[in-house]
Design a protein around this motif. Structure first.
Motif, PDB file in Angstrom:
ATOM      1  N   GLN A  77      24.723  44.460  43.913  1.00  0.00           N
ATOM      2  CA  GLN A  77      25.852  45.353  44.160  1.00  0.00           C
ATOM      3  C   GLN A  77      25.576  46.273  45.349  1.00  0.00           C
ATOM      4  O   GLN A  77      26.430  46.441  46.224  1.00  0.00           O
ATOM      5  CB  GLN A  77      26.153  46.191  42.919  1.00  0.00           C
ATOM      6  CG  GLN A  77      26.801  45.411  41.807  1.00  0.00           C
ATOM      7  CD  GLN A  77      27.090  46.268  40.592  1.00  0.00           C
ATOM      8  OE1 GLN A  77      26.393  47.237  40.305  1.00  0.00           O
ATOM      9  NE2 GLN A  77      28.127  45.909  39.854  1.00  0.00           N
TER      10      GLN A  77
ATOM     11  N   HIS B  73      22.189  45.329  39.927  1.00  0.00           N
ATOM     12  CA  HIS B  73      22.252  46.567  40.699  1.00  0.00           C
ATOM     13  C   HIS B  73      21.913  46.299  42.166  1.00  0.00           C
ATOM     14  O   HIS B  73      22.624  46.747  43.075  1.00  0.00           O
ATOM     15  CB  HIS B  73      21.293  47.602  40.102  1.00  0.00           C
ATOM     16  CG  HIS B  73      21.268  48.894  40.854  1.00  0.00           C
ATOM     17  ND1 HIS B  73      22.301  49.807  40.809  1.00  0.00           N
ATOM     18  CD2 HIS B  73      20.327  49.421  41.682  1.00  0.00           C
ATOM     19  CE1 HIS B  73      22.004  50.840  41.574  1.00  0.00           C
ATOM     20  NE2 HIS B  73      20.810  50.631  42.117  1.00  0.00           N
TER      21      HIS B  73
ATOM     22  N   SER C 145      27.681  45.716  48.849  1.00  0.00           N
ATOM     23  CA  SER C 145      28.600  46.797  49.233  1.00  0.00           C
ATOM     24  C   SER C 145      28.188  47.416  50.568  1.00  0.00           C
ATOM     25  O   SER C 145      29.034  47.839  51.351  1.00  0.00           O
ATOM     26  CB  SER C 145      28.704  47.849  48.131  1.00  0.00           C
ATOM     27  OG  SER C 145      27.478  48.501  47.920  1.00  0.00           O
TER      28      SER C 145
ATOM     29  N   ASN D  86      42.992  48.065  47.917  1.00  0.00           N
ATOM     30  CA  ASN D  86      42.282  49.332  48.144  1.00  0.00           C
ATOM     31  C   ASN D  86      41.711  49.428  49.553  1.00  0.00           C
ATOM     32  O   ASN D  86      40.691  50.077  49.769  1.00  0.00           O
ATOM     33  CB  ASN D  86      41.177  49.502  47.097  1.00  0.00           C
ATOM     34  CG  ASN D  86      41.742  49.756  45.717  1.00  0.00           C
ATOM     35  OD1 ASN D  86      42.767  50.419  45.573  1.00  0.00           O
ATOM     36  ND2 ASN D  86      41.093  49.223  44.701  1.00  0.00           N
TER      37      ASN D  86
ATOM     38  N   SER E 267      40.432  44.713  45.812  1.00  0.00           N
ATOM     39  CA  SER E 267      39.776  45.221  47.024  1.00  0.00           C
ATOM     40  C   SER E 267      40.742  45.242  48.200  1.00  0.00           C
ATOM     41  O   SER E 267      40.767  46.194  48.986  1.00  0.00           O
ATOM     42  CB  SER E 267      38.564  44.355  47.375  1.00  0.00           C
ATOM     43  OG  SER E 267      37.552  44.495  46.419  1.00  0.00           O
TER      44      SER E 267
ATOM     45  N   ARG F 252      31.994  43.833  39.981  1.00  0.00           N
ATOM     46  CA  ARG F 252      32.481  44.686  38.905  1.00  0.00           C
ATOM     47  C   ARG F 252      32.012  46.126  39.127  1.00  0.00           C
ATOM     48  O   ARG F 252      31.409  46.451  40.137  1.00  0.00           O
ATOM     49  CB  ARG F 252      31.991  44.166  37.544  1.00  0.00           C
ATOM     50  CG  ARG F 252      32.416  42.731  37.230  1.00  0.00           C
ATOM     51  CD  ARG F 252      33.929  42.597  37.076  1.00  0.00           C
ATOM     52  NE  ARG F 252      34.315  41.261  36.657  1.00  0.00           N
ATOM     53  CZ  ARG F 252      34.689  40.272  37.472  1.00  0.00           C
ATOM     54  NH1 ARG F 252      34.699  40.465  38.779  1.00  0.00           N
ATOM     55  NH2 ARG F 252      35.059  39.102  36.994  1.00  0.00           N
ATOM     56  N   ASP F 253      32.250  46.987  38.132  1.00  0.00           N
ATOM     57  CA  ASP F 253      31.820  48.383  38.218  1.00  0.00           C
ATOM     58  C   ASP F 253      30.302  48.457  38.368  1.00  0.00           C
ATOM     59  O   ASP F 253      29.574  47.559  37.933  1.00  0.00           O
ATOM     60  CB  ASP F 253      32.245  49.143  36.965  1.00  0.00           C
ATOM     61  CG  ASP F 253      33.757  49.311  36.881  1.00  0.00           C
ATOM     62  OD1 ASP F 253      34.421  49.263  37.936  1.00  0.00           O
ATOM     63  OD2 ASP F 253      34.275  49.488  35.761  1.00  0.00           O
ATOM     64  N   ASP F 254      29.842  49.555  38.944  1.00  0.00           N
ATOM     65  CA  ASP F 254      28.426  49.728  39.210  1.00  0.00           C
ATOM     66  C   ASP F 254      27.579  49.544  37.952  1.00  0.00           C
ATOM     67  O   ASP F 254      27.928  50.022  36.880  1.00  0.00           O
ATOM     68  CB  ASP F 254      28.152  51.122  39.782  1.00  0.00           C
ATOM     69  CG  ASP F 254      28.639  51.264  41.218  1.00  0.00           C
ATOM     70  OD1 ASP F 254      28.989  50.242  41.832  1.00  0.00           O
ATOM     71  OD2 ASP F 254      28.665  52.401  41.718  1.00  0.00           O
TER      72      ASP F 254
ATOM     73  N   ALA G 103      39.357  40.634  41.358  1.00  0.00           N
ATOM     74  CA  ALA G 103      38.699  41.789  41.989  1.00  0.00           C
ATOM     75  C   ALA G 103      38.877  41.762  43.501  1.00  0.00           C
ATOM     76  O   ALA G 103      38.995  42.814  44.132  1.00  0.00           O
ATOM     77  CB  ALA G 103      37.213  41.797  41.624  1.00  0.00           C
TER      78      ALA G 103
END
Length: 196
Positions: free
Chosen positions: A121, A118, A125, A179, A176, A106-108, A172
């Motif tokens: 993620q 955190h 990433s 994107n 990805s 999800r979003d940061d 998601a």
């Protein structure tokens, strides 16, 4: 190096049994990158909780636990809740591992709001698309990749995401793929590190 608890040992056994060698090493590297980043930035985190989350975060991509309806991170998060309960964790702790696994896609999330999410993620990433390369020195990269080689992880992971995208177009993973995750995986500096 790794937490020495019954739940940590069980998570290692589960990941070893169900993940491919490349996916297993990715999960271990995700733990190592995250702890390295957390230590460097003075982020206090629950080591056992983070370890179990890192080891199980992609279990929903495996053949045994792939859901035909749920996005892989949601399926994996639910399985991790079952794991936590069987490990004897309180329901709140089991729910945390579910949350961490779902949030990694999800979003940061800020370290102040949720340090374990955190860290996962940041680590994943970096592992998948090479985000924040300045955080991981060439020496650290060489050391971790020597112990836990990629073994074609980028290509295997891309195939998993493309499969998820075809079957779960609102996930998601599908976002990805749309994107250009393929291009970002190919550009990841870890992909050009020599194999061990």
């Amino acid at each position: 190096m790794f937490p020495e608890t019954p739940a940590a040992a069980a998570a290692l056994s589960v990941a070893t049994r169900f993940c491919s060698p490349a996916l297993f090493n990715h999960c271990v590297r995700s733990y190592l990158w995250g702890t390295m980043y957390g230590t460097a930035h003075g982020i206090a985190f629950d080591d056992e909780l983070y370890y179990v989350s890192a080891l199980l975060h992609d279990i929903g991509l495996t053949e045994a636990f792939d859901s035909h309806r749920l996005p892989f991170e949601e399926a994996g998060g639910q399985l991790a809740w079952v794991f936590g309960m069987v490990a004897g964790w309180p329901a709140e702790r089991a729910a945390r591992v579910t949350e961490i696994i779902i949030l990694h896609m999800r979003d940061d999330v800020s370290p102040a709001a949720d340090p374990e999410s955190h860290l996962l993620q940041v680590a994943t990433s970096w592992e998948v698309v090479g985000r924040r390369p300045e955080e991981f020195s060439p020496d650290a990269r060489a050391e971790i990749l020597a112990r836990y080689p990629r073994w074609g992880f980028g290509a295997e992971f891309l195939a998993c995401f493309e499969d998820q995208a075809r079957r779960k177009p609102d996930s998601a993973a599908a976002a990805s793929v749309r994107n250009d995750v393929a291009g970002r995986i190919a550009a990841n500096p870890l992909e050009s590190c020599p194999p061990a």
